[in-house]
Motif scaffolding. Structure first.
Motif, mmCIF file in Angstrom:
data_model
loop_
_atom_site.group_PDB
_atom_site.id
_atom_site.type_symbol
_atom_site.label_atom_id
_atom_site.label_comp_id
_atom_site.label_asym_id
_atom_site.label_seq_id
_atom_site.Cartn_x
_atom_site.Cartn_y
_atom_site.Cartn_z
ATOM 1 N N PRO A 116 -3.303 0.062 -8.648
ATOM 2 C CA PRO A 116 -3.164 1.127 -7.645
ATOM 3 C C PRO A 116 -4.459 1.532 -6.949
ATOM 4 N N ILE A 122 0.810 -1.215 0.000
ATOM 5 C CA ILE A 122 0.000 0.000 0.000
ATOM 6 C C ILE A 122 0.850 1.274 0.000
ATOM 7 N N ALA A 123 0.231 2.358 -0.470
ATOM 8 C CA ALA A 123 0.851 3.682 -0.530
ATOM 9 C C ALA A 123 0.523 4.466 0.741
ATOM 10 N N GLY A 152 -6.314 1.227 -2.941
ATOM 11 C CA GLY A 152 -5.927 1.027 -1.550
ATOM 12 C C GLY A 152 -6.824 0.050 -0.829
ATOM 13 N N PHE A 166 -6.353 11.585 -5.703
ATOM 14 C CA PHE A 166 -6.868 10.216 -5.637
ATOM 15 C C PHE A 166 -8.386 10.284 -5.691
ATOM 16 N N THR A 222 -8.621 4.911 -4.909
ATOM 17 C CA THR A 222 -7.425 4.738 -5.723
ATOM 18 C C THR A 222 -6.234 5.330 -4.976
ATOM 19 N N GLU A 223 -5.040 4.965 -5.398
ATOM 20 C CA GLU A 223 -3.835 5.526 -4.777
ATOM 21 C C GLU A 223 -3.174 6.575 -5.670
ATOM 22 N N CYS A 224 -3.796 6.841 -6.807
ATOM 23 C CA CYS A 224 -3.344 7.915 -7.691
ATOM 24 C C CYS A 224 -4.565 8.341 -8.505
ATOM 25 N N THR A 284 -3.076 5.327 1.602
ATOM 26 C CA THR A 284 -3.877 4.216 2.122
ATOM 27 C C THR A 284 -3.688 4.062 3.625
ATOM 28 N N THR A 308 0.223 10.081 -2.517
ATOM 29 C CA THR A 308 -0.333 9.239 -3.569
ATOM 30 C C THR A 308 0.812 8.715 -4.437
ATOM 31 N N THR A 309 0.466 7.922 -5.437
ATOM 32 C CA THR A 309 1.501 7.416 -6.356
ATOM 33 C C THR A 309 1.450 8.142 -7.697
#
Length: 504
Positions: A279, A85-86, A281, A343, A326-328, A89, A249-250
């Motif tokens: 991507p 996870i990022a 979470g 995100f 989402t992580e991005c 998250t 975020t990514t």
């Protein structure tokens, strides 16, 4: 769909070996055991069905992930692993818990928690997605399986039996060059075209609602009114936000600068990096009874609900909604300029009261079916999803983990954080909702007294010998999760039933 401001919503399907598991988001979220108990069919209890899903998987653990060993299989074709996870998250996990959703790390594998948050496993291992194709390729390839690609299924061939009944004896195919081929079956034919295509294959074969078939000059061999009916799905909405700190975020791995080129180079080198993951979470299930108690729609429907059930037909052992993020920034929400960190949260409706249809456009197998999901035709569906959006918005904007870093919504004119109640969310949801790609129910199983049941409890088409359907179309009611793992479970159960028949 009139109920969605006359919008058309794209319905993508996967033209791959393995079907739509070639294009999905790889989530191994199985629903709750109570979902399958509700089907009330022998051989399909929650315990039996979760065992079938375990049989399909090989679970690959990671040190940081606290999994339940009893919930996972170790020798199936489908590879499953946790997602690293990022930072966003980690913060969302704190916010979920601050709003009464306790952490149960492996809850989406055990099927026992209707309210809480946890980690959604992926059908991804070592940077590669695992799909239904893994049943018949690579390590599981066997010489008695022949696969035809670029080949279209037209219809099942039906022949009369000595007692005046019908038996499936093969399948008529259309090859890439337009030529036709008939594959003969010694024992059984299994249709597995998914909830959009299985009913149309049956209808072209003469199995379906008589009036529908007559429109296209198709002889009705079996008048089965349930074929193409009972179409269910999970309607969702993506809600974008921007955070104030970089690196949470990514987006720096996906959108910023030359990230795309770097991702491709990394993946080509060793399958690592951003392109080897999905991507999103953590996820959450929630019961919304208390939040909806002031709704007149909810109150009126509660008075008519069955004992032990809420207005959506769900028990206290089943969630009303799913929420995840989402992580991005997903495609379509990417930063317009600069290096913003964005995100999206996603809210998903469970227990929908609205159902749609799949119909033929013509007798030509090249023509796509006419699909109408009929989202929000029942106003209570929109009521519950709007409350879910408001709940998720509060978690993001006021939760203990995310509130300190939230910049607001994105883009600047979409001020979702300013919506104060479900009534303000409703118009926005009509314009922004979309499918979660979980179509089901269009060739449903059922008991003998159910006239809309296309199949019996062993996936056999009523009125035809030697013909079964095995995909999400067989589901009497859509489960409260994602349908990839349940699709494999249906396949495993159908295989069990076929082996039983072979022994007999």
């Amino acid at each position: 769909m009139p109920s969605c401001n006359n919008r058309e919503i794209p319905l993508h399907r996967g033209r791959f070996l393995g079907g739509s598991s070639g294009t999905n988001t790889c989530f191994a979220i199985r629903g709750t055991k109570h979902d399958y108990d509700d089907w009330d069919l022998p051989g399909w209890s929650g315990e039996q069905f979760f065992a079938a899903m375990r049989k399909a998987e090989t679970f690959h653990p990671k040190d940081w992930f606290q999994h339940d060993p009893k919930a996972h299989g170790t020798s199936g074709p489908v590879k499953i692993a946790p997602h690293d996870i990022a930072p966003i998250t980690e913060l969302m996990l704190q916010s979920y818990q601050s709003y009464g959703l306790p952490l149960h790390p492996d809850m989406f594998s055990t099927g026992e928690q209707p309210n809480g948050c946890g980690h959604a496993l992926r059908t991804i291992h070592n940077g590669l997605r695992s799909t239904g194709a893994d049943y018949v390729t690579n390590a599981h390839y066997t010489k008695n399986v022949e696969t035809l690609t670029n080949t279209l299924v037209d219809k099942v061939t039906l022949e009369k039996t000595g007692d005046g009944g019908l038996r499936a004896t093969g399948v008529e195919l259309v090859c890439a060059d337009g030529s036709r081929l008939t594959a003969r079956a010694r024992r059984e034919v299994v249709v597995s075209g998914g909830a959009y295509c299985s009913p149309t294959i049956l209808m072209r074969s003469g199995i379906g609602p008589r009036e529908e078939l007559q429109k296209f000059g198709i002889e009705c061999r079996v008048d089965s009114p349930g074929v193409g009916q009972n179409l269910e799905d999970h309607v969702i909405a993506f809600i974008p936000y921007e955070v104030s700190k970089p690196g949470l975020t990514t987006d720096h791995l996906s959108w910023h600068g030359d990230a795309a080129a770097r991702n491709l180079a990394d993946y080509r080198k060793d399958g690592s990096g951003f392109l080897g993951a999905m991507p999103f979470g953590t996820f959450a299930y929630a019961r919304l009874d208390q939040r909806l108690k002031d709704s007149s729609l909810w109150q009126e429907a509660s008075a008519k609900a069955s004992p032990g059930r809420d207005p959506m037909g769900l028990s206290q052992h089943q969630p009303n909604i799913e929420a995840f993020h989402t992580e991005c920034a997903p495609a379509g929400f990417e930063p317009e300029s600069g290096e913003a960190s964005i995100f999206c949260t996603v809210v998903e409706l469970f227990g929908p009261r609205s159902a749609g249809t799949v119909r033929l456009a013509s007798a030509d197998p090249h023509d796509n079916p006419v699909v109408d999901h009929n989202y929000f035709a029942d106003s209570l569906d929109l009521e519950v999803l709007a409350e879910a959006a408001q709940f998720m918005n509060e978690i993001v904007m006021k939760g203990s983990g995310t509130a300190p870093v939230m910049k607001g919504s994105f883009p600047a004119d979409g001020r979702h954080h300013a919506f104060k109640n479900r009534e303000e969310w409703k118009p926005w949801l009509r314009d922004h909702c979309q499918t979660c790609y979980h179509p089901s129910g269009t060739c449903k199983m059922g008991k003998d007294d159910d006239k809309m049941a296309v199949l019996d409890e062993k996936c056999r088409v009523r009125g035809v010998q030697g013909l079964r359907v095995a995909d999400t179309s067989v589901m009497p009611k859509i489960p409260n999760g994602h349908t990839q793992m349940p699709a494999y479970g249906v396949g495993e159960r159908c295989a069990d039933f076929m082996k039983e028949s072979a022994k007999l």
